[in-house]
Structure formats: C-alpha cells, structure tokens
Design a protein around this motif. Structure first.
Motif, PDB file in Angstrom:
ATOM      1  N   SER A  23      20.562  84.422  97.237  1.00 29.46           N
ATOM      2  CA  SER A  23      20.311  83.605  98.400  1.00 29.46           C
ATOM      3  C   SER A  23      19.374  82.471  98.119  1.00 29.46           C
ATOM      4  O   SER A  23      18.660  82.230  97.000  1.00 29.46           O
ATOM      5  CB  SER A  23      19.421  84.460  99.383  1.00 29.46           C
ATOM      6  OG  SER A  23      18.356  84.849  98.917  1.00 29.46           O
ATOM      7  N   GLU A  24      19.386  81.467  98.790  1.00 24.52           N
ATOM      8  CA  GLU A  24      18.644  80.205  98.723  1.00 24.52           C
ATOM      9  C   GLU A  24      17.023  80.394  98.827  1.00 24.52           C
ATOM     10  O   GLU A  24      16.504  79.639  97.878  1.00 24.52           O
ATOM     11  CB  GLU A  24      19.043  78.970  99.679  1.00 24.52           C
ATOM     12  CG  GLU A  24      18.465  77.532  99.340  1.00 24.52           C
ATOM     13  CD  GLU A  24      18.965  76.725 100.407  1.00 24.52           C
ATOM     14  OE1 GLU A  24      18.208  75.757 100.642  1.00 24.52           O
ATOM     15  OE2 GLU A  24      20.002  77.022 101.024  1.00 24.52           O
ATOM     16  N   SER A  25      16.832  81.564  99.570  1.00 27.53           N
ATOM     17  CA  SER A  25      15.384  81.502  99.716  1.00 27.53           C
ATOM     18  C   SER A  25      15.006  82.032  98.208  1.00 27.53           C
ATOM     19  O   SER A  25      13.801  81.917  97.732  1.00 27.53           O
ATOM     20  CB  SER A  25      15.127  82.606 100.831  1.00 27.53           C
ATOM     21  OG  SER A  25      15.791  83.789 100.438  1.00 27.53           O
ATOM     22  N   TYR A  27      15.691  81.440  95.196  1.00 30.87           N
ATOM     23  CA  TYR A  27      15.275  80.165  94.473  1.00 30.87           C
ATOM     24  C   TYR A  27      14.384  79.339  94.861  1.00 30.87           C
ATOM     25  O   TYR A  27      13.490  78.929  94.022  1.00 30.87           O
ATOM     26  CB  TYR A  27      16.659  79.297  94.424  1.00 30.87           C
ATOM     27  CG  TYR A  27      17.973  79.520  93.605  1.00 30.87           C
ATOM     28  CD1 TYR A  27      17.723  79.891  92.247  1.00 30.87           C
ATOM     29  CD2 TYR A  27      19.182  79.763  94.306  1.00 30.87           C
ATOM     30  CE1 TYR A  27      18.870  80.423  91.735  1.00 30.87           C
ATOM     31  CE2 TYR A  27      20.233  80.394  93.791  1.00 30.87           C
ATOM     32  CZ  TYR A  27      20.212  80.440  92.452  1.00 30.87           C
ATOM     33  OH  TYR A  27      21.225  81.079  91.935  1.00 30.87           O
ATOM     34  N   LYS A  28      13.999  79.525  96.269  1.00 32.23           N
ATOM     35  CA  LYS A  28      12.792  78.385  96.660  1.00 32.23           C
ATOM     36  C   LYS A  28      11.609  79.273  96.265  1.00 32.23           C
ATOM     37  O   LYS A  28      10.719  78.669  95.906  1.00 32.23           O
ATOM     38  CB  LYS A  28      12.928  78.439  98.153  1.00 32.23           C
ATOM     39  CG  LYS A  28      13.777  77.257  98.619  1.00 32.23           C
ATOM     40  CD  LYS A  28      13.991  77.136 100.062  1.00 32.23           C
ATOM     41  CE  LYS A  28      14.943  76.093 100.570  1.00 32.23           C
ATOM     42  NZ  LYS A  28      14.815  75.901 101.940  1.00 32.23           N
ATOM     43  N   GLN A  29      11.680  80.464  96.289  1.00 31.86           N
ATOM     44  CA  GLN A  29      10.240  81.332  95.762  1.00 31.86           C
ATOM     45  C   GLN A  29      10.168  81.163  94.529  1.00 31.86           C
ATOM     46  O   GLN A  29       8.951  80.971  94.157  1.00 31.86           O
ATOM     47  CB  GLN A  29      10.583  82.992  96.329  1.00 31.86           C
ATOM     48  CG  GLN A  29      10.496  83.200  97.756  1.00 31.86           C
ATOM     49  CD  GLN A  29      10.778  84.648  98.011  1.00 31.86           C
ATOM     50  OE1 GLN A  29      11.180  85.328  97.180  1.00 31.86           O
ATOM     51  NE2 GLN A  29      10.818  85.085  99.264  1.00 31.86           N
ATOM     52  N   TYR A  31      10.999  78.774  92.512  1.00 29.98           N
ATOM     53  CA  TYR A  31      10.296  77.332  92.547  1.00 29.98           C
ATOM     54  C   TYR A  31       8.832  77.079  92.797  1.00 29.98           C
ATOM     55  O   TYR A  31       8.126  76.447  92.062  1.00 29.98           O
ATOM     56  CB  TYR A  31      11.286  76.386  93.031  1.00 29.98           C
ATOM     57  CG  TYR A  31      11.022  74.951  93.124  1.00 29.98           C
ATOM     58  CD1 TYR A  31      11.085  74.151  91.919  1.00 29.98           C
ATOM     59  CD2 TYR A  31      10.194  74.207  93.953  1.00 29.98           C
ATOM     60  CE1 TYR A  31      10.843  72.891  91.604  1.00 29.98           C
ATOM     61  CE2 TYR A  31       9.759  72.974  94.098  1.00 29.98           C
ATOM     62  CZ  TYR A  31      10.049  72.295  92.591  1.00 29.98           C
ATOM     63  OH  TYR A  31       9.639  70.904  92.606  1.00 29.98           O
ATOM     64  N   ALA A  32       8.556  77.730  93.913  1.00 28.72           N
ATOM     65  CA  ALA A  32       7.092  77.704  94.438  1.00 28.72           C
ATOM     66  C   ALA A  32       6.280  78.371  93.225  1.00 28.72           C
ATOM     67  O   ALA A  32       5.139  77.867  93.107  1.00 28.72           O
ATOM     68  CB  ALA A  32       7.072  78.243  95.542  1.00 28.72           C
ATOM     69  N   LYS A  33       6.756  79.501  92.789  1.00 27.83           N
ATOM     70  CA  LYS A  33       6.035  80.270  91.801  1.00 27.83           C
ATOM     71  C   LYS A  33       5.581  79.551  90.574  1.00 27.83           C
ATOM     72  O   LYS A  33       4.530  79.413  90.028  1.00 27.83           O
ATOM     73  CB  LYS A  33       6.527  81.741  91.515  1.00 27.83           C
ATOM     74  CG  LYS A  33       5.561  82.453  90.800  1.00 27.83           C
ATOM     75  CD  LYS A  33       6.403  83.761  90.623  1.00 27.83           C
ATOM     76  CE  LYS A  33       5.580  84.849  89.693  1.00 27.83           C
ATOM     77  NZ  LYS A  33       6.175  86.080  89.270  1.00 27.83           N
ATOM     78  N   LYS A  35       5.675  76.305  90.343  1.00 23.50           N
ATOM     79  CA  LYS A  35       4.885  74.988  90.674  1.00 23.50           C
ATOM     80  C   LYS A  35       3.506  75.470  90.774  1.00 23.50           C
ATOM     81  O   LYS A  35       2.522  74.900  90.132  1.00 23.50           O
ATOM     82  CB  LYS A  35       5.273  74.785  91.952  1.00 23.50           C
ATOM     83  CG  LYS A  35       6.499  73.561  91.937  1.00 23.50           C
ATOM     84  CD  LYS A  35       5.912  72.399  91.032  1.00 23.50           C
ATOM     85  CE  LYS A  35       6.981  71.166  91.226  1.00 23.50           C
ATOM     86  NZ  LYS A  35       6.703  69.940  90.357  1.00 23.50           N
TER      87      LYS A  35
END
Length: 169
Positions: A23-25, A27-29, A31-33, A35
């Motif tokens: 899921s896209e979420s 990938y977002k998680q 990426y946030a980690k 960063k």
C-alpha cells in the motif's frame, strides 16, 4: 464441472495477485522514518573545525627528457615443441602469423612475407600436426612484441591473430 473449477481457479489466482500489492501508506511510513533518522543524525553530529589551507607557490620546470618504459612481462608467450622446416633458425621469441595443416599453404604465406621484406620461416608442431609460419624471430621479447603489434591488422595478417611462440626443441 470443469468450467466451474476453472472459473474458481481463475478468481482465486486474481485475488492472490491483488492481495500482494504494497500500500501507499507503507511507503509513506518508511519515508517518514528515514527522514526522522536523517534529522537525528544531523542533530548529533559534532561541529567541524575548518582550517585555513596553506598555499605555496608552484615552481614549474620544463621536462627535458622523458623516458618511456614498456612492461612486456605481461605479454603471453605460448611454449610449443617445434622443429624448423624452412628458414634460417628460430630464436627465443617468434611471431607466428599463420598456422596450417598443409605445408603448401604455409609456404604460400611464407612467400608473401618474404616479398614484403620479412625473413619468414616455417616450423612444425608434431604434436598438433600444424605448420607455424613465423614472420619475425628475436632473442629480445620486447622486439618480438613490437613486431607482432605491427603485423596485426595488416594485409599480411588480416585477422590480427599474430601471437608469440617460444620454440622448445
């Protein structure tokens, strides 16, 4: 009955492929980690001390003599047990430009080389029953390498397959 089983199998296969997508979420998680870890590394980094570089004047002198040193140690030499069939005599390093199983073919290439100014020779490898046409023979490996390189790609050696032979008698 077979059609129904095939239909259920197809539906199950489609569902299994659609269930494996990420899921896209997620990938977002990730990426946030990444960063947040990068920001934490920048905060914990110690400040660097900058030093003033020392600059000196450059004195240039013209080159009066350049010596080029070639390394012929890495050039491969094939050792073979050969006997001289036609020619003045073999030396330690020989440039082979042709290999033939028929003596007449070897003599034809030898004549072409002689017309071009070479002192071509023919040696026979009894183990392989091959006649080797030698365009150049020398006791110095460097001279043989230069001669081999000069012959590669010429009309006397169009395939460019000239190689070095160390004739063992």
């Amino acid at each position: 009955m077979k059609k129904l089983m095939l239909l259920f199998f197809g539906i199950g296969l489609c569902m299994s492929f659609t269930g494996c997508k990420s899921s896209e979420s997620a990938y977002k998680q990730a990426y946030a980690k990444a960063k947040s870890q990068e920001a934490a590394m920048h905060q914990n980094a110690t400040p660097t001390v900058t030093e003033t570089p020392v600059v000196s004047t450059v004195v240039t002198t013209p080159a009066t003599q350049t010596q080029v040193v070639d390394n012929y140690d890495n050039v491969s030499v094939r050792p073979e047990r050969v006997t001289l069939v036609n020619g003045s005599g073999l030396r330690a390093y020989n440039v082979v430009v042709g290999s033939f199983s028929v003596l007449a073919n070897a003599e034809g290439l030898q004549q072409r080389l002689n017309k071009a100014g070479y002192q071509a020779q023919i040696a026979k490898n009894e183990e392989r029953n091959m006649y080797r046409v030698i365009a150049f023979s020398s006791d110095v490996k460097g001279d043989a390498v230069l001669s081999r390189d000069a012959l590669r790609g010429t009309e006397l050696n169009p395939q460019g397959d000239a190689w070095l032979l160390s004739g063992v008698k």
